[in-house]
Enzyme design. Structure first.
Site, PDB file in Angstrom:
ATOM      1  N   LYS A   1       0.824  -1.209   0.000  1.00  0.00           N
ATOM      2  CA  LYS A   1       0.000   0.000   0.000  1.00  0.00           C
ATOM      3  C   LYS A   1       0.860   1.262   0.000  1.00  0.00           C
ATOM      4  CE  LYS A   1      -3.098   2.617   2.994  1.00  0.00           C
ATOM      5  NZ  LYS A   1      -3.745   2.668   4.316  1.00  0.00           N
TER       6      LYS A   1
ATOM      7  N   HIS B   1     -11.010   2.572   3.775  1.00  0.00           N
ATOM      8  CA  HIS B   1     -12.288   2.990   3.185  1.00  0.00           C
ATOM      9  C   HIS B   1     -12.589   2.181   1.919  1.00  0.00           C
ATOM     10  CE1 HIS B   1     -12.761   6.364   5.912  1.00  0.00           C
ATOM     11  NE2 HIS B   1     -11.540   6.774   5.614  1.00  0.00           N
TER      12      HIS B   1
END
Length: 268
Positions: free
Chosen positions: A142, A162
């Site tokens: 990430k 999210h």
């Protein structure tokens, strides 16, 4: 026999293009032009600071480091204790962990590359950049994807909490997949352009912050309600709680099919 790819295991669902379109039109109809950072190492360190952190605190911590250290060489010489002191002066969480990570990254870059800069990544291909970044201590897929997308203007697709939550609630991906699998899947199903991936990343995060929140999502006013199998569950729970204070919930109903929802939306 080779293992099937994530796309072969789970083909892109028919609602995905409609989800992408609605999020783009609501949150980022006019995306910016791609822009590369002058020094991608700055972006990497700011991304490390952003881990489990609010944006306003991340920016304050990064500004605090730059105010104390005119160069990253001086931060390396000051050591993790000095970096921790600089971060503690501006506040925030996980300060010791992040100080150690930043120092370890600087130390490895100096030891293995002889310079504290990532400017040469601008001429590397995506695979080379990812291999370099993920080889650094504390840098996972990430974080590497964030540097690729935001600092090098490459078509990466970072998956934060999210995006992970929304992808599962919409049943775009299997519930058992982790963030790494979800990111690899998006790499295969989204158009490989910076604008498409930047727009989807940013607009989905905004939707998660404003509407599809972890606790008490605002399903009643959600632009994706008719495409979301989870909306009926949350809405049913709200209605039952209002009608039955005892807390006993009625059987939850599912919304109409995705295909019917897409057709209705385009005809309206």
């Amino acid at each position: 026999m080779p293992r099937p790819s994530l796309l072969e295991q789970h083909p892109a669902p028919p609602q995905l293009p409609e989800v992408v379109r609605r999020l783009r039109e609501r949150y980022l109809p006019d995306p910016p032009l791609p822009e590369r950072s002058a020094e991608p190492l700055d972006g990497l360190i700011e991304t490390i600071l952003s881990q489990q952190n609010l944006g306003v605190i991340t920016r304050r911590q990064f500004a605090g480091l730059k105010a104390v250290y005119r160069t990253w060489e001086s931060a390396l010489l000051d050591g993790p204790d000095g970096i921790e002191t600089a971060l503690r002066a501006v506040g925030g969480g996980l300060i010791r962990i992040k100080a150690d990570r930043i120092w370890n990254v600087l130390h490895m870059l100096q030891e293995e590359r002889g310079l504290l800069s990532l400017q040469d990544t601008k001429v590397m291909d995506d695979a080379q950049v990812r291999a370099l970044l993920e080889g650094l201590p504390g840098v996972g897929p990430k974080t590497a994807s964030c540097v690729l997308l935001f600092d090098l203007a490459r078509p990466a697709m970072p998956v934060d909490t999210h995006i992970e939550r929304i992808s599962r609630r919409l049943e775009l991906v299997p519930a058992k997949w982790n963030a790494v699998n979800i990111e690899r899947w998006y790499e295969q199903v989204l158009p490989r352009t910076w604008t498409e991936r930047y727009t989807f990343h940013v607009s989905t995060i905004r939707h998660g912050q404003q509407v599809c929140r972890s606790q008490r999502p605002r399903c009643a006013g959600c632009l994706l309600q008719d495409l979301c199998p989870s909306a009926g569950i949350f809405l049913s729970g709200e209605q039952t709680a209002e009608a039955d204070p005892s807390g006993q919930q009625a059987k939850k109903s599912r919304p109409r099919t995705v295909e019917a929802a897409i057709t209705a939306d385009r005809q309206s």
